[in-house]
Design a protein around this motif. Structure first.
Motif, PDB file in Angstrom:
ATOM      1  N   LEU A 191     -11.925  31.073  19.558  1.00 51.86           N
ATOM      2  CA  LEU A 191     -10.759  31.257  18.705  1.00 51.86           C
ATOM      3  C   LEU A 191      -9.504  30.680  19.356  1.00 51.86           C
ATOM      4  CD1 LEU A 191      -9.912  32.479  15.995  1.00 51.86           C
ATOM      5  CD2 LEU A 191      -9.625  34.682  17.160  1.00 51.86           C
ATOM      6  N   ALA A 192      -9.374  30.840  20.671  1.00 53.79           N
ATOM      7  CA  ALA A 192      -8.225  30.260  21.379  1.00 53.79           C
ATOM      8  C   ALA A 192      -8.240  28.737  21.296  1.00 53.79           C
ATOM      9  CB  ALA A 192      -8.238  30.713  22.840  1.00 53.79           C
ATOM     10  N   ALA A 193      -9.424  28.151  21.458  1.00 55.43           N
ATOM     11  CA  ALA A 193      -9.528  26.693  21.352  1.00 55.43           C
ATOM     12  C   ALA A 193      -9.255  26.223  19.927  1.00 55.43           C
ATOM     13  CB  ALA A 193     -10.906  26.233  21.819  1.00 55.43           C
ATOM     14  N   ALA A 194      -9.768  26.960  18.933  1.00 52.48           N
ATOM     15  CA  ALA A 194      -9.535  26.594  17.535  1.00 52.48           C
ATOM     16  C   ALA A 194      -8.053  26.694  17.190  1.00 52.48           C
ATOM     17  CB  ALA A 194     -10.357  27.490  16.613  1.00 52.48           C
ATOM     18  N   LEU A 195      -7.387  27.730  17.675  1.00 52.27           N
ATOM     19  CA  LEU A 195      -5.946  27.864  17.449  1.00 52.27           C
ATOM     20  C   LEU A 195      -5.193  26.670  18.027  1.00 52.27           C
ATOM     21  CD1 LEU A 195      -3.289  29.355  16.801  1.00 52.27           C
ATOM     22  CD2 LEU A 195      -3.546  30.550  18.975  1.00 52.27           C
ATOM     23  N   THR A 196      -5.570  26.246  19.209  1.00 44.67           N
ATOM     24  CA  THR A 196      -4.899  25.119  19.848  1.00 44.67           C
ATOM     25  C   THR A 196      -5.097  23.843  19.052  1.00 44.67           C
ATOM     26  OG1 THR A 196      -5.249  26.199  21.989  1.00 44.67           O
ATOM     27  CG2 THR A 196      -4.616  23.882  22.026  1.00 44.67           C
ATOM     28  N   VAL A 197      -6.309  23.635  18.554  1.00 48.14           N
ATOM     29  CA  VAL A 197      -6.580  22.470  17.709  1.00 48.14           C
ATOM     30  C   VAL A 197      -5.729  22.531  16.440  1.00 48.14           C
ATOM     31  CG1 VAL A 197      -8.342  21.349  16.289  1.00 48.14           C
ATOM     32  CG2 VAL A 197      -8.902  22.104  18.609  1.00 48.14           C
ATOM     33  N   ALA A 198      -5.643  23.716  15.816  1.00 45.97           N
ATOM     34  CA  ALA A 198      -4.854  23.865  14.595  1.00 45.97           C
ATOM     35  C   ALA A 198      -3.367  23.666  14.854  1.00 45.97           C
ATOM     36  CB  ALA A 198      -5.100  25.245  13.986  1.00 45.97           C
ATOM     37  N   ALA A 199      -2.890  24.113  16.028  1.00 49.72           N
ATOM     38  CA  ALA A 199      -1.463  24.016  16.351  1.00 49.72           C
ATOM     39  C   ALA A 199      -1.010  22.569  16.507  1.00 49.72           C
ATOM     40  CB  ALA A 199      -1.168  24.800  17.628  1.00 49.72           C
ATOM     41  N   ARG A 200      -1.953  21.675  16.836  1.00 55.29           N
ATOM     42  CA  ARG A 200      -1.583  20.274  17.046  1.00 55.29           C
ATOM     43  C   ARG A 200      -0.974  19.668  15.790  1.00 55.29           C
ATOM     44  NH1 ARG A 200      -6.342  17.017  19.354  1.00 55.29           N
ATOM     45  NH2 ARG A 200      -7.190  17.666  17.347  1.00 55.29           N
ATOM     46  N   GLY A 201      -1.379  20.111  14.608  1.00 55.91           N
ATOM     47  CA  GLY A 201      -0.824  19.577  13.380  1.00 55.91           C
ATOM     48  C   GLY A 201       0.194  20.482  12.723  1.00 55.91           C
ATOM     49  N   ALA A 202       0.597  21.554  13.412  1.00 54.35           N
ATOM     50  CA  ALA A 202       1.525  22.540  12.852  1.00 54.35           C
ATOM     51  C   ALA A 202       2.926  22.346  13.423  1.00 54.35           C
ATOM     52  CB  ALA A 202       1.017  23.947  13.154  1.00 54.35           C
ATOM     53  N   PRO A 203       3.933  22.935  12.781  1.00 53.65           N
ATOM     54  CA  PRO A 203       5.313  22.772  13.244  1.00 53.65           C
ATOM     55  C   PRO A 203       5.658  23.710  14.403  1.00 53.65           C
ATOM     56  CG  PRO A 203       5.293  24.092  11.251  1.00 53.65           C
ATOM     57  CD  PRO A 203       3.867  23.674  11.498  1.00 53.65           C
ATOM     58  N   VAL A 204       4.829  23.712  15.424  1.00 55.43           N
ATOM     59  CA  VAL A 204       5.035  24.536  16.614  1.00 55.43           C
ATOM     60  C   VAL A 204       4.652  23.717  17.839  1.00 55.43           C
ATOM     61  CG1 VAL A 204       4.621  26.780  15.498  1.00 55.43           C
ATOM     62  CG2 VAL A 204       2.695  25.489  16.431  1.00 55.43           C
ATOM     63  N   PRO A 205       5.183  24.067  19.015  1.00 53.64           N
ATOM     64  CA  PRO A 205       4.703  23.402  20.228  1.00 53.64           C
ATOM     65  C   PRO A 205       3.276  23.825  20.536  1.00 53.64           C
ATOM     66  CG  PRO A 205       6.163  25.212  20.794  1.00 53.64           C
ATOM     67  CD  PRO A 205       6.234  25.070  19.300  1.00 53.64           C
ATOM     68  N   LEU A 206       2.532  22.970  21.193  1.00 54.26           N
ATOM     69  CA  LEU A 206       1.191  23.350  21.635  1.00 54.26           C
ATOM     70  C   LEU A 206       1.275  24.438  22.696  1.00 54.26           C
ATOM     71  CD1 LEU A 206      -0.593  19.891  21.981  1.00 54.26           C
ATOM     72  CD2 LEU A 206      -1.033  21.660  20.274  1.00 54.26           C
ATOM     73  N   PRO A 207       0.243  25.256  22.820  1.00 53.08           N
ATOM     74  CA  PRO A 207       0.224  26.219  23.922  1.00 53.08           C
ATOM     75  C   PRO A 207       0.406  25.536  25.268  1.00 53.08           C
ATOM     76  CG  PRO A 207      -1.557  26.675  22.368  1.00 53.08           C
ATOM     77  CD  PRO A 207      -0.958  25.358  21.954  1.00 53.08           C
ATOM     78  N   SER A 208       0.931  26.280  26.226  1.00 55.13           N
ATOM     79  CA  SER A 208       1.126  25.719  27.566  1.00 55.13           C
ATOM     80  C   SER A 208      -0.194  25.493  28.290  1.00 55.13           C
ATOM     81  CB  SER A 208       2.022  26.645  28.392  1.00 55.13           C
ATOM     82  OG  SER A 208       3.343  26.632  27.888  1.00 55.13           O
ATOM     83  N   GLY A 209      -1.235  26.151  27.864  1.00 62.47           N
ATOM     84  CA  GLY A 209      -2.553  25.982  28.462  1.00 62.47           C
ATOM     85  C   GLY A 209      -3.540  26.932  27.805  1.00 62.47           C
ATOM     86  N   MET A 210      -4.828  26.700  28.071  1.00 58.64           N
ATOM     87  CA  MET A 210      -5.897  27.532  27.528  1.00 58.64           C
ATOM     88  C   MET A 210      -6.709  28.136  28.676  1.00 58.64           C
ATOM     89  SD  MET A 210      -7.503  25.268  24.408  1.00 58.64           S
ATOM     90  CE  MET A 210      -7.397  23.657  25.195  1.00 58.64           C
ATOM     91  N   VAL A 211      -7.035  29.414  28.544  1.00 55.76           N
ATOM     92  CA  VAL A 211      -7.917  30.105  29.480  1.00 55.76           C
ATOM     93  C   VAL A 211      -9.157  30.521  28.690  1.00 55.76           C
ATOM     94  CG1 VAL A 211      -8.219  32.079  31.016  1.00 55.76           C
ATOM     95  CG2 VAL A 211      -5.990  30.923  30.878  1.00 55.76           C
ATOM     96  N   LEU A 212     -10.278  29.869  28.950  1.00 54.95           N
ATOM     97  CA  LEU A 212     -11.499  30.096  28.186  1.00 54.95           C
ATOM     98  C   LEU A 212     -12.569  30.683  29.110  1.00 54.95           C
ATOM     99  CD1 LEU A 212     -11.607  26.733  26.172  1.00 54.95           C
ATOM    100  CD2 LEU A 212     -10.312  28.828  25.690  1.00 54.95           C
ATOM    101  N   LEU A 213     -12.954  31.909  28.823  1.00 56.75           N
ATOM    102  CA  LEU A 213     -13.927  32.638  29.644  1.00 56.75           C
ATOM    103  C   LEU A 213     -15.225  32.785  28.869  1.00 56.75           C
ATOM    104  CD1 LEU A 213     -14.865  34.449  31.987  1.00 56.75           C
ATOM    105  CD2 LEU A 213     -13.543  36.321  30.964  1.00 56.75           C
ATOM    106  N   SER A 214     -16.286  32.171  29.375  1.00 51.20           N
ATOM    107  CA  SER A 214     -17.591  32.202  28.694  1.00 51.20           C
ATOM    108  C   SER A 214     -17.435  31.914  27.203  1.00 51.20           C
ATOM    109  CB  SER A 214     -18.264  33.563  28.894  1.00 51.20           C
ATOM    110  OG  SER A 214     -18.584  33.808  30.235  1.00 51.20           O
ATOM    111  N   PRO A 215     -16.768  30.824  26.842  1.00 55.53           N
ATOM    112  CA  PRO A 215     -16.393  30.639  25.436  1.00 55.53           C
ATOM    113  C   PRO A 215     -17.567  30.232  24.550  1.00 55.53           C
ATOM    114  CG  PRO A 215     -15.772  28.707  26.708  1.00 55.53           C
ATOM    115  CD  PRO A 215     -16.276  29.718  27.698  1.00 55.53           C
ATOM    116  N   TRP A 216     -17.506  30.720  23.306  1.00 52.77           N
ATOM    117  CA  TRP A 216     -18.451  30.317  22.268  1.00 52.77           C
ATOM    118  C   TRP A 216     -17.742  29.268  21.423  1.00 52.77           C
ATOM    119  CZ3 TRP A 216     -20.265  33.639  17.524  1.00 52.77           C
ATOM    120  CH2 TRP A 216     -21.368  33.016  16.914  1.00 52.77           C
TER     121      TRP A 216
END
Length: 292
Positions: free
Chosen positions: A143-168
């Motif tokens: 979900l964190a990765a999907a949010l970051t992908v979605a934010a790339r086309g949204a009127p917001v800055p991208l997250p400063s970074g992603m922390v993915l632990l055992s991600p699905w």
């Protein structure tokens, strides 16, 4: 909740949870951990979504964290201990987001919720020009990765970074490690992941990059810290994402740890490997905050 400019698929009606799933949800209460001393806990609606804030004095950054549970189980209360340890180690404001669960609220309801929280936190601007970090374990990592992908086309800055632990990250559930690590992963299996994907997707395309961010265009995304067990079923998701991100030019730190369970830092804080992982996460967050 308005998400103008995010270009997300519309929310759909779901179905009632089974009695078995209701019982499993209630059973998770036995595994909850108390927050660490020195961390203040408060609840607040953010963008209309219930959130739990884990606060330390004078926080240097904000991490939005999304719990695991296959998109069908879990709540913020189950991650108070883990989230508070990150808050203390990184001098961070950690926000645990109570996103909607399937099958009552299938894809993309959870994505709408976390996008709404991210949008509102950015608008509040409590960390100045530093955008929030995003992170999660298991389904929450996806979900964190999907949010970051979605934010790339949204009127917001991208997250400063992603922390993915055992991600699905791949809801097609086709990676070889679902089989090769079946005997060493006692927590999740190919069967359980397929069931969780059906409950969450409810006939939506599992290859949609907003459901399976492994298939997204990863170019231009912010740095990612990825932690996974060498012996878990989701190892293949983690290594495939790390490889694709690196090929796309995304800075990647991948830590593959042997002889630990799925999402170990959130599950067993007493393990030395869990304490080491908290330090790794804190260093990533604080270093990125200084560089941003």
């Amino acid at each position: 909740m308005s998400l103008d400019g995010w270009n997300l698929p519309p929310v759909r009606e779901g179905r009632a949870a089974s009695d078995e799933l209701d019982a499993r949800r209630r059973g998770t209460a036995a595994y909850r951990q108390d927050p660490e001393p020195g961390v203040t806990v408060r609840q607040e609606l953010v963008g209309g979504v219930p959130c739990t804030f884990l606060e330390v004095p004078d926080p240097a950054l904000t991490l939005l964290y999304f719990h695991g549970g296959g998109y069908r189980m879990g709540d913020a209360a189950g991650w108070l201990g883990f989230g508070s340890r990150i808050a203390l180690a990184a001098r961070a404001r950690v926000v645990l987001v109570e996103y909607r669960l399937a099958p009552e609220d299938p894809f993309p309801a959870a994505l709408h919720d976390v996008a709404g929280v991210y949008d509102a936190i950015v608008a509040a601007g409590e960390d100045g020009d530093l955008a929030p970090f995003v992170g999660g374990d298991s389904a929450g990592g996806g979900l964190a990765a999907a949010l970051t992908v979605a934010a790339r086309g949204a009127p917001v800055p991208l997250p400063s970074g992603m922390v993915l632990l055992s991600p699905w990250l791949d809801l097609t559930v086709t990676k070889p490690t679902y089989d090769s690590n079946a005997s060493t992963d006692q927590l999740i299996s190919k069967k359980s992941l397929r069931e969780a994907a059906e409950i969450y997707l409810q006939l939506h395309d599992p290859g949609d990059p907003l459901a399976s961010p492994l298939f997204a265009d990863l170019s231009g995304l912010p740095p990612v810290l990825l932690l996974a067990s060498c012996h878990e079923a989701l190892l293949g998701d983690a290594t495939a994402f790390a490889g694709r991100a690196a090929t796309a030019g995304v800075p990647v730190q991948a830590h593959l740890v042997p002889d630990v369970p799925h999402a170990w830092p959130a599950i067993d804080p007493t393990m030395p490997e869990s304490q080491e992982a908290i330090g790794t996460i804190a260093r990533f967050l604080t270093t990125r905050a200084l560089e941003a």
